[in-house]
Design a protein around this motif. Sequence first.
Motif, short mmCIF file in Angstrom:
data_model
loop_
_atom_site.label_atom_id
_atom_site.label_comp_id
_atom_site.label_asym_id
_atom_site.label_seq_id
_atom_site.Cartn_x
_atom_site.Cartn_y
_atom_site.Cartn_z
N GLU A 6 -15.83 39.03 44.73
CA GLU A 6 -15.56 39.49 46.00
C GLU A 6 -14.33 38.72 46.07
OE1 GLU A 6 -17.57 36.35 48.34
OE2 GLU A 6 -19.13 37.50 48.74
N ASN A 7 -13.76 38.20 44.52
CA ASN A 7 -12.04 37.64 44.69
C ASN A 7 -11.02 38.93 43.61
OD1 ASN A 7 -12.72 35.18 45.06
ND2 ASN A 7 -13.64 34.67 42.80
N LEU A 8 -12.05 40.03 44.00
CA LEU A 8 -11.26 41.22 43.04
C LEU A 8 -9.62 41.65 44.00
CD1 LEU A 8 -11.16 43.93 41.71
CD2 LEU A 8 -12.51 44.41 42.21
N SER A 9 -9.86 41.99 45.53
CA SER A 9 -9.38 42.66 46.11
C SER A 9 -7.68 41.08 46.24
CB SER A 9 -9.48 42.59 47.34
OG SER A 9 -9.92 41.78 48.00
N LEU A 10 -8.39 39.68 46.28
CA LEU A 10 -7.00 38.86 45.99
C LEU A 10 -6.39 38.71 44.59
CD1 LEU A 10 -9.46 35.83 47.74
CD2 LEU A 10 -6.95 37.46 48.58
N TYR A 11 -7.32 38.95 43.12
CA TYR A 11 -6.70 39.42 42.69
C TYR A 11 -5.72 40.38 41.71
CZ TYR A 11 -6.51 39.90 37.14
OH TYR A 11 -6.11 40.32 35.63
N ILE A 12 -6.30 41.23 42.15
CA ILE A 12 -5.56 42.81 42.93
C ILE A 12 -4.38 42.43 43.28
CG2 ILE A 12 -4.78 44.87 43.50
CD1 ILE A 12 -6.56 44.82 40.95
N ILE A 13 -4.37 41.56 44.11
CA ILE A 13 -2.44 40.94 44.63
C ILE A 13 -1.70 39.74 44.88
CG2 ILE A 13 -2.92 42.76 47.07
CD1 ILE A 13 -4.16 40.28 48.14
N ASP A 14 -2.70 39.76 43.48
CA ASP A 14 -2.43 38.29 43.21
C ASP A 14 -2.05 37.04 43.87
OD1 ASP A 14 -0.90 37.12 41.11
OD2 ASP A 14 1.03 37.05 41.42
N GLU A 15 -3.07 36.89 44.42
CA GLU A 15 -3.50 35.62 45.51
C GLU A 15 -4.03 34.71 45.72
OE1 GLU A 15 -1.16 35.13 48.65
OE2 GLU A 15 -0.36 36.44 48.27
N LEU A 16 -4.52 34.68 44.28
CA LEU A 16 -5.77 33.96 43.48
C LEU A 16 -4.35 32.53 42.51
CD1 LEU A 16 -7.64 35.57 41.85
CD2 LEU A 16 -8.53 34.94 44.04
N SER A 17 -5.55 31.54 42.52
CA SER A 17 -4.51 30.12 42.73
C SER A 17 -5.07 30.28 41.20
CB SER A 17 -5.12 28.31 43.12
OG SER A 17 -6.93 28.76 42.49
N GLU A 18 -4.26 29.67 39.91
CA GLU A 18 -3.95 29.26 38.72
C GLU A 18 -5.14 29.55 38.41
OE1 GLU A 18 -2.00 30.79 36.45
OE2 GLU A 18 -0.67 31.23 38.16
N HIS A 19 -6.55 28.46 38.68
CA HIS A 19 -7.49 27.64 38.46
C HIS A 19 -8.15 29.23 38.47
CE1 HIS A 19 -10.79 25.81 37.61
NE2 HIS A 19 -11.52 25.98 39.02
N GLU A 20 -8.60 29.54 40.22
CA GLU A 20 -9.33 30.96 41.03
C GLU A 20 -8.93 32.08 39.40
OE1 GLU A 20 -9.39 29.24 44.62
OE2 GLU A 20 -7.97 31.03 45.08
N LYS A 21 -7.71 32.32 39.17
CA LYS A 21 -6.68 33.13 38.90
C LYS A 21 -8.01 33.29 36.82
CE LYS A 21 -3.43 35.81 37.28
NZ LYS A 21 -1.76 36.08 37.26
N ALA A 22 -7.57 32.09 36.34
CA ALA A 22 -8.08 32.38 35.05
C ALA A 22 -9.98 32.23 35.05
CB ALA A 22 -7.64 30.99 34.67
N GLN A 23 -10.77 32.18 36.07
CA GLN A 23 -11.91 32.38 36.50
C GLN A 23 -12.40 33.74 36.38
OE1 GLN A 23 -13.37 29.25 39.57
NE2 GLN A 23 -13.99 27.88 38.31
N PHE A 24 -11.31 34.03 37.52
CA PHE A 24 -11.82 35.51 37.40
C PHE A 24 -11.34 35.81 36.41
CE2 PHE A 24 -11.01 39.75 38.74
CZ PHE A 24 -12.13 40.43 39.67
N GLU A 25 -10.15 35.99 35.38
CA GLU A 25 -9.78 36.89 34.47
C GLU A 25 -11.42 36.84 33.16
OE1 GLU A 25 -6.38 36.02 33.19
OE2 GLU A 25 -5.70 37.06 34.70
N GLN A 26 -12.21 35.55 33.19
CA GLN A 26 -13.19 34.83 32.64
C GLN A 26 -14.03 36.27 33.30
OE1 GLN A 26 -12.89 33.49 30.10
NE2 GLN A 26 -14.86 33.39 29.02
N HIS A 27 -14.24 35.97 34.52
CA HIS A 27 -15.64 37.06 35.05
C HIS A 27 -14.84 38.26 34.32
CE1 HIS A 27 -18.33 38.65 38.14
NE2 HIS A 27 -16.50 39.16 38.44
N LEU A 28 -14.56 38.81 34.41
CA LEU A 28 -13.28 39.83 34.38
C LEU A 28 -13.87 40.70 32.43
CD1 LEU A 28 -12.43 42.54 35.74
CD2 LEU A 28 -9.93 42.06 34.95
#
Length: 248
Positions: A6-28
């Motif tokens: 669900e965080n894909l769109s927020l990741y694309i437009i760079d709206e995630l926090s640093e912590h959330e971004k790191a978590q999503f990149e791990q998920h990716l």
Amino acid sequence: MENKCENLSLYIIDELSEHEKAQFEQHLKTCIHCQKEVDSLKETWEMLSYDFEEKDVPASLKGEVMDFIFKEQETSVQPPDEESKKYGIKLFFTKQFSPLSAGIAAVLLMVVIGLLWSNLQLRDNITALENKVESSATTQIVKTFNLSGQNTAASARGNAYLVQEGGGTVLVIELNNMPDTKNEEVYQVWLLKNGKRQSAGTLKPDPNGNGLITYRLPKNHSFDDIGITLEPNPNNTQPQGQKVMGTT
């Protein structure tokens, strides 16, 4: 459990926090679905960066793109010729993306179009300014006067510039730290020549005590000095008030 997709769109437009971004990149690293979506969007962005030509943006394009986002996908029936352009846009997005990433890609497309349109307008503004500079190439300051305050405006200062503009002459006067005026009071500028005075206009200073006035001199008119008086009424033909500033 949280669905990281669900965080894909927020990741694309760079709206995630640093912590959330790191978590999503791990998920990716382990989610094939998100990997495909990110790769597709990056490929489209690179294509948009290099394939656009400068041209007028059709008024209908925004409607066509947004119409695709909010309407169901078209069937595979071949559209009429007049609809081929619209169909081509929708078919491209349908083949490349899921509904979520198609919406993001459409937004990216609109950003590119907006930037292109702004650049076209900026280019037109620069051209207009260049033309204005060329047309004023003959403008030059031929004489400068220093103005000094006295009496009630002892702390005031000013400068006057005699500007040659094409075939005419303009007097530009700027004043600083002028006392405020009351009711109908105005500061009136006088040009002195052989004991005679000619009005060059009136002004009221702004709340900071600054004022600016321009006066186009009649042809073949000259003067020796500049005086400024505080007048109780505007547009006098001869001074009635006290002199508060003059050339030094």
